[in-house]
Design a protein around this motif. Sequence first.
Motif, mmCIF file in Angstrom:
data_model
loop_
_atom_site.group_PDB
_atom_site.id
_atom_site.type_symbol
_atom_site.label_atom_id
_atom_site.label_comp_id
_atom_site.label_asym_id
_atom_site.label_seq_id
_atom_site.Cartn_x
_atom_site.Cartn_y
_atom_site.Cartn_z
ATOM 1 N N TYR A 1 0.843 -1.191 0.000
ATOM 2 C CA TYR A 1 0.000 0.000 0.000
ATOM 3 C C TYR A 1 0.882 1.247 0.000
ATOM 4 N N LEU A 2 0.647 2.136 -0.946
ATOM 5 C CA LEU A 2 1.375 3.404 -1.019
ATOM 6 C C LEU A 2 0.497 4.465 -0.364
ATOM 7 N N VAL A 3 0.826 4.809 0.864
ATOM 8 C CA VAL A 3 -0.054 5.640 1.684
ATOM 9 C C VAL A 3 0.422 7.091 1.694
ATOM 10 N N ALA A 4 -0.411 7.987 1.196
ATOM 11 C CA ALA A 4 -0.095 9.416 1.234
ATOM 12 C C ALA A 4 -0.291 9.944 2.650
ATOM 13 N N THR A 5 0.656 10.756 3.105
ATOM 14 C CA THR A 5 0.600 11.315 4.456
ATOM 15 C C THR A 5 0.581 12.844 4.385
ATOM 16 N N PRO A 6 0.191 13.520 5.477
ATOM 17 C CA PRO A 6 0.049 14.978 5.458
ATOM 18 C C PRO A 6 1.329 15.711 5.062
ATOM 19 N N ILE A 7 1.158 16.882 4.441
ATOM 20 C CA ILE A 7 2.301 17.705 4.041
ATOM 21 C C ILE A 7 2.425 18.948 4.916
ATOM 22 N N GLY A 8 1.863 18.902 6.108
ATOM 23 C CA GLY A 8 1.991 20.040 7.004
ATOM 24 C C GLY A 8 0.890 20.125 8.039
ATOM 25 N N ASN A 9 -0.236 19.475 7.778
ATOM 26 C CA ASN A 9 -1.363 19.515 8.705
ATOM 27 C C ASN A 9 -1.861 18.090 8.902
ATOM 28 N N LEU A 10 -1.786 17.596 10.120
ATOM 29 C CA LEU A 10 -2.158 16.212 10.393
ATOM 30 C C LEU A 10 -3.600 15.894 10.014
ATOM 31 N N GLU A 11 -4.458 16.909 9.993
ATOM 32 C CA GLU A 11 -5.859 16.675 9.665
ATOM 33 C C GLU A 11 -6.075 16.368 8.187
ATOM 34 N N ASP A 12 -5.026 16.519 7.375
ATOM 35 C CA ASP A 12 -5.153 16.227 5.949
ATOM 36 C C ASP A 12 -5.144 14.734 5.640
ATOM 37 N N ILE A 13 -4.810 13.907 6.597
ATOM 38 C CA ILE A 13 -4.763 12.472 6.331
ATOM 39 C C ILE A 13 -6.183 11.943 6.119
#
Length: 200
Positions: free
Chosen positions: A5-17
Motif C-alpha cells: 500500500y502506497l499511503v499518502a501522508t500529510p504535508i503540514g497539517n495532520l488533519e489532511d490524512i
Amino acid sequence: MGTLYLVATPIGNLEDITLRAVHVLESVPLVAAEDTRHTQKLLTHFGLRTPMISLHAHNEGRQLESILQRLARHDMALVSDAGTPALSDPGVRLVSAAVAKGYPVVPIPGPSAVLAAVVASGLPTNQFTFLGFLPRRKGELERLLREAGAERRTFVFWLPPSAPARWWWRGRSPKSTKNFCVGRRRPSWSISRRLHPVAS
C-alpha cells in the motif's frame, strides 16, 4: 502474497490524512517509512502502534530484498515523510520490484505536494510536467530551464532545500519564467514538510 500500500501522508497539517490511510496504517503488520522518527509522530497522534522499518534514499538498495521477502508473506504500507510516497521520494525501486514480481500495489490517495503547488500557483493546470528537484550545476540548470521555458505547459519543480529562494531564477527574464511553478519543502514543527508554492 502480500499487498504493498502506497499511503499518502500529510504535508503540514495532520488533519489532511484520510480515514482510509489511517485504517491501512492500523491494519498492516509493517510500515516502511522514509524516516521512522517522523512517521512515529504521525502514528502516535492517531493512537497507532504499527511496527516500522526504515526505507530511505541511502538504504533502499540494501533493504530491497529483505522487504520483498516480507511482502511475500504479508501486507505492508510504504510512506514518505510527507505527501505521496515514491514521487521524488524513496520507494521507486521497491514499487518497481513489487510490480515485477506480481505483488499487488495499491495507492491510497491523499495529500500531494505537486498537486498542491499546481492548483495554488494560478498557472494553467490542463497540462503540466513535474521536474522534481532542479540540478545544482549552473550549466545543467540553465539548459533545463531554457528548454522548459520554450514550452507552453506548466512546469513544477522543487528547489534544493539549502538553495536561496530565488536561486533558480538567475539569468531568467520575467517572460521566460511565466510557466514555472516553484515549490520549496521546509521542515515544520509537525511531522512533515510544508510546501510554499510560488507562481513566477
